[in-house]
Design a protein around this motif. Structure first.
Motif, PDB file in Angstrom:
ATOM      1  N   ALA A  12       2.582   1.967   5.331  1.00 25.71           N
ATOM      2  CA  ALA A  12       2.311   3.270   4.823  1.00 25.71           C
ATOM      3  C   ALA A  12       2.965   4.561   6.161  1.00 25.71           C
ATOM      4  O   ALA A  12       3.721   5.562   5.929  1.00 25.71           O
ATOM      5  CB  ALA A  12       1.265   4.237   4.795  1.00 25.71           C
ATOM      6  N   TRP A  13       2.908   4.100   7.492  1.00 24.47           N
ATOM      7  CA  TRP A  13       3.391   5.119   8.632  1.00 24.47           C
ATOM      8  C   TRP A  13       4.541   5.011   8.819  1.00 24.47           C
ATOM      9  O   TRP A  13       5.309   6.289   8.897  1.00 24.47           O
ATOM     10  CB  TRP A  13       2.384   4.378   9.867  1.00 24.47           C
ATOM     11  CG  TRP A  13       1.179   4.367   9.907  1.00 24.47           C
ATOM     12  CD1 TRP A  13       0.197   3.767   9.027  1.00 24.47           C
ATOM     13  CD2 TRP A  13      -0.073   5.621   9.599  1.00 24.47           C
ATOM     14  NE1 TRP A  13      -1.563   4.210   9.740  1.00 24.47           N
ATOM     15  CE2 TRP A  13      -1.430   5.980   9.789  1.00 24.47           C
ATOM     16  CE3 TRP A  13       1.139   6.991   9.552  1.00 24.47           C
ATOM     17  CZ2 TRP A  13      -1.923   6.475   9.756  1.00 24.47           C
ATOM     18  CZ3 TRP A  13      -0.307   8.075   9.847  1.00 24.47           C
ATOM     19  CH2 TRP A  13      -1.899   8.657   9.975  1.00 24.47           C
TER      20      TRP A  13
ATOM     21  N   ILE B  60       7.655   8.226   8.377  1.00 25.00           N
ATOM     22  CA  ILE B  60       8.555   8.315   9.647  1.00 25.00           C
ATOM     23  C   ILE B  60       9.581   8.776   8.820  1.00 25.00           C
ATOM     24  O   ILE B  60      10.426  10.079   9.492  1.00 25.00           O
ATOM     25  CB  ILE B  60       8.107   7.727  10.809  1.00 25.00           C
ATOM     26  CG1 ILE B  60       6.620   7.914  11.547  1.00 25.00           C
ATOM     27  CG2 ILE B  60       8.911   8.215  11.297  1.00 25.00           C
ATOM     28  CD1 ILE B  60       6.226   6.531  12.531  1.00 25.00           C
ATOM     29  N   ALA B  61      10.289   7.738   8.123  1.00 26.75           N
ATOM     30  CA  ALA B  61      11.450   8.198   8.190  1.00 26.75           C
ATOM     31  C   ALA B  61      11.807   9.155   6.550  1.00 26.75           C
ATOM     32  O   ALA B  61      12.874  10.207   7.002  1.00 26.75           O
ATOM     33  CB  ALA B  61      12.446   6.439   7.211  1.00 26.75           C
TER      34      ALA B  61
ATOM     35  N   PHE C  95       9.917   9.123   0.301  1.00 24.66           N
ATOM     36  CA  PHE C  95       9.629   8.511   1.354  1.00 24.66           C
ATOM     37  C   PHE C  95       8.449   8.839   1.311  1.00 24.66           C
ATOM     38  O   PHE C  95       6.861   8.036   1.508  1.00 24.66           O
ATOM     39  CB  PHE C  95      10.220   8.444   2.512  1.00 24.66           C
ATOM     40  CG  PHE C  95      11.891   7.643   2.375  1.00 24.66           C
ATOM     41  CD1 PHE C  95      12.337   7.544   1.635  1.00 24.66           C
ATOM     42  CD2 PHE C  95      11.539   6.920   3.211  1.00 24.66           C
ATOM     43  CE1 PHE C  95      13.377   6.165   1.074  1.00 24.66           C
ATOM     44  CE2 PHE C  95      12.877   5.656   3.642  1.00 24.66           C
ATOM     45  CZ  PHE C  95      13.673   5.694   2.334  1.00 24.66           C
ATOM     46  N   GLY C  96       7.962   9.628   1.477  1.00 26.05           N
ATOM     47  CA  GLY C  96       6.316  10.494   1.444  1.00 26.05           C
ATOM     48  C   GLY C  96       5.447  11.055   0.420  1.00 26.05           C
ATOM     49  O   GLY C  96       4.106   9.873   0.916  1.00 26.05           O
ATOM     50  N   LEU C  97       5.993  10.269  -0.959  1.00 24.67           N
ATOM     51  CA  LEU C  97       5.314   9.127  -1.797  1.00 24.67           C
ATOM     52  C   LEU C  97       4.874   8.082  -1.330  1.00 24.67           C
ATOM     53  O   LEU C  97       3.581   7.403  -1.567  1.00 24.67           O
ATOM     54  CB  LEU C  97       5.744   9.832  -3.550  1.00 24.67           C
ATOM     55  CG  LEU C  97       4.789   9.276  -4.397  1.00 24.67           C
ATOM     56  CD1 LEU C  97       3.862  10.115  -4.565  1.00 24.67           C
ATOM     57  CD2 LEU C  97       5.728   9.721  -5.708  1.00 24.67           C
ATOM     58  N   LEU C  98       5.776   7.627  -1.324  1.00 25.79           N
ATOM     59  CA  LEU C  98       5.529   6.111  -0.934  1.00 25.79           C
ATOM     60  C   LEU C  98       4.747   5.907   0.084  1.00 25.79           C
ATOM     61  O   LEU C  98       3.748   5.042   0.494  1.00 25.79           O
ATOM     62  CB  LEU C  98       6.661   5.357  -1.215  1.00 25.79           C
ATOM     63  CG  LEU C  98       7.544   4.827  -1.670  1.00 25.79           C
ATOM     64  CD1 LEU C  98       9.342   4.271  -1.726  1.00 25.79           C
ATOM     65  CD2 LEU C  98       7.034   4.441  -3.218  1.00 25.79           C
ATOM     66  N   SER C  99       4.469   7.034   1.206  1.00 29.22           N
ATOM     67  CA  SER C  99       3.679   6.529   2.605  1.00 29.22           C
ATOM     68  C   SER C  99       2.580   6.950   1.557  1.00 29.22           C
ATOM     69  O   SER C  99       1.190   6.090   2.445  1.00 29.22           O
ATOM     70  CB  SER C  99       3.920   7.523   3.113  1.00 29.22           C
ATOM     71  OG  SER C  99       2.960   7.831   4.493  1.00 29.22           O
TER      72      SER C  99
ATOM     73  N   LEU D  44       0.674   6.609  -1.113  1.00 23.14           N
ATOM     74  CA  LEU D  44       0.695   4.895  -2.039  1.00 23.14           C
ATOM     75  C   LEU D  44       0.199   4.420  -0.769  1.00 23.14           C
ATOM     76  O   LEU D  44      -0.995   3.224  -1.500  1.00 23.14           O
ATOM     77  CB  LEU D  44       1.471   4.949  -2.484  1.00 23.14           C
ATOM     78  CG  LEU D  44       1.206   3.546  -3.144  1.00 23.14           C
ATOM     79  CD1 LEU D  44      -0.199   3.844  -4.973  1.00 23.14           C
ATOM     80  CD2 LEU D  44       1.876   2.834  -4.598  1.00 23.14           C
ATOM     81  N   GLY D  45       0.837   3.730   0.384  1.00 23.76           N
ATOM     82  CA  GLY D  45       0.929   2.891   0.869  1.00 23.76           C
ATOM     83  C   GLY D  45      -0.613   3.375   2.061  1.00 23.76           C
ATOM     84  O   GLY D  45      -1.502   2.355   2.145  1.00 23.76           O
ATOM     85  N   GLY D  46      -1.080   4.816   1.914  1.00 23.00           N
ATOM     86  CA  GLY D  46      -2.135   4.943   2.816  1.00 23.00           C
ATOM     87  C   GLY D  46      -2.971   5.180   2.203  1.00 23.00           C
ATOM     88  O   GLY D  46      -4.172   4.639   2.210  1.00 23.00           O
ATOM     89  N   MET D  47      -3.197   5.333   0.596  1.00 23.70           N
ATOM     90  CA  MET D  47      -4.547   5.155  -0.331  1.00 23.70           C
ATOM     91  C   MET D  47      -4.810   3.298  -0.732  1.00 23.70           C
ATOM     92  O   MET D  47      -5.744   3.240  -0.378  1.00 23.70           O
ATOM     93  CB  MET D  47      -3.970   6.021  -1.573  1.00 23.70           C
ATOM     94  CG  MET D  47      -5.009   5.546  -2.542  1.00 23.70           C
ATOM     95  SD  MET D  47      -4.709   6.280  -3.852  1.00 23.70           S
ATOM     96  CE  MET D  47      -3.712   5.363  -5.163  1.00 23.70           C
ATOM     97  N   ARG D  48      -4.134   3.128   0.025  1.00 20.77           N
ATOM     98  CA  ARG D  48      -4.211   1.484  -0.037  1.00 20.77           C
ATOM     99  C   ARG D  48      -3.923   0.198   0.860  1.00 20.77           C
ATOM    100  O   ARG D  48      -4.301  -0.571   1.329  1.00 20.77           O
ATOM    101  CB  ARG D  48      -2.612   0.602  -0.852  1.00 20.77           C
ATOM    102  CG  ARG D  48      -2.570   0.962  -2.468  1.00 20.77           C
ATOM    103  CD  ARG D  48      -1.584   0.303  -2.874  1.00 20.77           C
ATOM    104  NE  ARG D  48      -1.377  -1.521  -2.491  1.00 20.77           N
ATOM    105  CZ  ARG D  48      -0.278  -2.162  -3.269  1.00 20.77           C
ATOM    106  NH1 ARG D  48       1.111  -1.718  -3.277  1.00 20.77           N
ATOM    107  NH2 ARG D  48      -0.355  -3.382  -2.931  1.00 20.77           N
TER     108      ARG D  48
END
Length: 223
Positions: A44-45, A49-50, A29-33, A35-39
Motif C-alpha cells: 500500500a505504501w 507514493i506513486a 493509485f491513492g484508492l489502491l493504496s 485498499l491495501g492499507g485496509m487489508r
C-alpha cells in the motif's frame, strides 16, 4: 520517455470541463493504496507514493501550466508530506512483517492520544492558514490547511497502526470535497466522496480486527 510525456499532457474533456489523466491516475493509485492499507498490505505504501508524485504536479496548476491554473498549496504540499511519512510507514510495516509475521496489528490509540490528535488538527490548521494565505493558496485557506494537517496525522496514525486514523480521514474528506469542487478539481472531488464512504468501512474493518485479536488473546491466556 513517450509514456511519461503522454501521461503529463493527456486530458479528458467532459462537456466544458477538462480533467488531467494525471489527476485520475493519481487518485486511482491513492484508492489502491487505501485498499491495501485496509487489508494491512505493505505494498500500500509504494503504490500511494506513486500516486502522490502524480498529484503533486496536478495541484500546482499554475506552476505546471495545466488547464486548471489554481494552486492548492496545502494539497500539493501534503503530497510531499505523504511521501515522507509513507517512507516511514513502509519501513515500519515491512520491519514488523519480517519480525512478527504481520505488517501491523490494529490497536486503539487511547484517550490521551485521541485528545492530542484533535488538538493537533485544530492547532495545525490555525498555524498553517496564514502561511498558506501568504503563499497565495486557494480560498478558503483554512480548509486547505485542515486537509494538510489531517492528512499528516492520518498517515502517521496508519503507520502506527491506530484504528482511529480512519476517522481522521473522514474529517479530511468532509472538508476536502467542497474545496476541491469549488477549485475545479472534479476528479479529486469525486474521489473524495468515495473515500469518505471507504474510510468509514476501513474503520470498522480495523476495529473488528482489533476485537478479534483481543478475543484470541483471551481464549489462549491461562485460566
Amino acid at each position: 520517455m513517450p509514456f511519461i510525456s503522454w501521461l503529463f499532457d493527456a486530458q479528458l474533456v467532459i462537456g466544458d470541463q477538462t480533467v488531467l489523466w494525471r489527476e485520475i491516475v493519481g487518485n486511482v493509485f491513492g484508492l489502491l493504496s487505501a485498499l491495501g492499507g485496509m487489508r494491512r498490505k505493505v505494498w500500500a505504501w509504494p503504490v500511494g507514493i506513486a500516486g502522490n508524485a502524480l498529484l503533486f504536479t496536478v495541484f500546482l496548476g499554475a506552476v505546471f501550466e495545466t488547464p486548471n491554473p489554481v494552486n492548492l498549496l496545502g494539497q500539493a504540499g501534503r503530497q510531499i508530506m505523504f511521501i515522507a511519512v509513507s517512507i516511514y510507514g513502509w519501513y515500519r510495516w515491512r520491519h514488523s512483517e519480517e519480525s512478527v509475521g504481520a505488517a501491523v496489528e490494529p490497536r486503539w490509540a487511547g484517550a490521551r492520544t485521541r485528545v492530542l490528535l484533535v488538538l493537533g488538527l485544530v492547532a495545525g490548521t490555525a498555524v498553517l492558514s496564514p502561511v498558506f494565505a501568504a503563499l497565495g493558496s486557494f480560498e478558503p485557506v483554512w480548509a486547505d490547511a485542515w486537509i494538510f494537517t489531517g492528512s499528516l496525522l492520518a498517515t502517521y496514525g496508519m503507520a502506527k497502526g491506530w484504528v482511529e486514523f480512519w476517522l481522521i480521514w473522514v474529517a479530511v474528506d468532509i472538508v476536502g470535497v467542497p474545496l476541491l469542487f469549488s477549485a475545479g478539481y472534479y476528479a479529486s472531488g469525486l474521489m473524495y466522496v468515495f473515500y469518505g464512504a471507504f474510510t468509514l468501512v476501513g474503520f470498522f474493518v480495523w476495529a473488528r480486527a482489533r476485537q478479534r485479536a483481543d478475543l484470541s488473546r483471551l481464549s489462549t491466556s491461562p485460566v
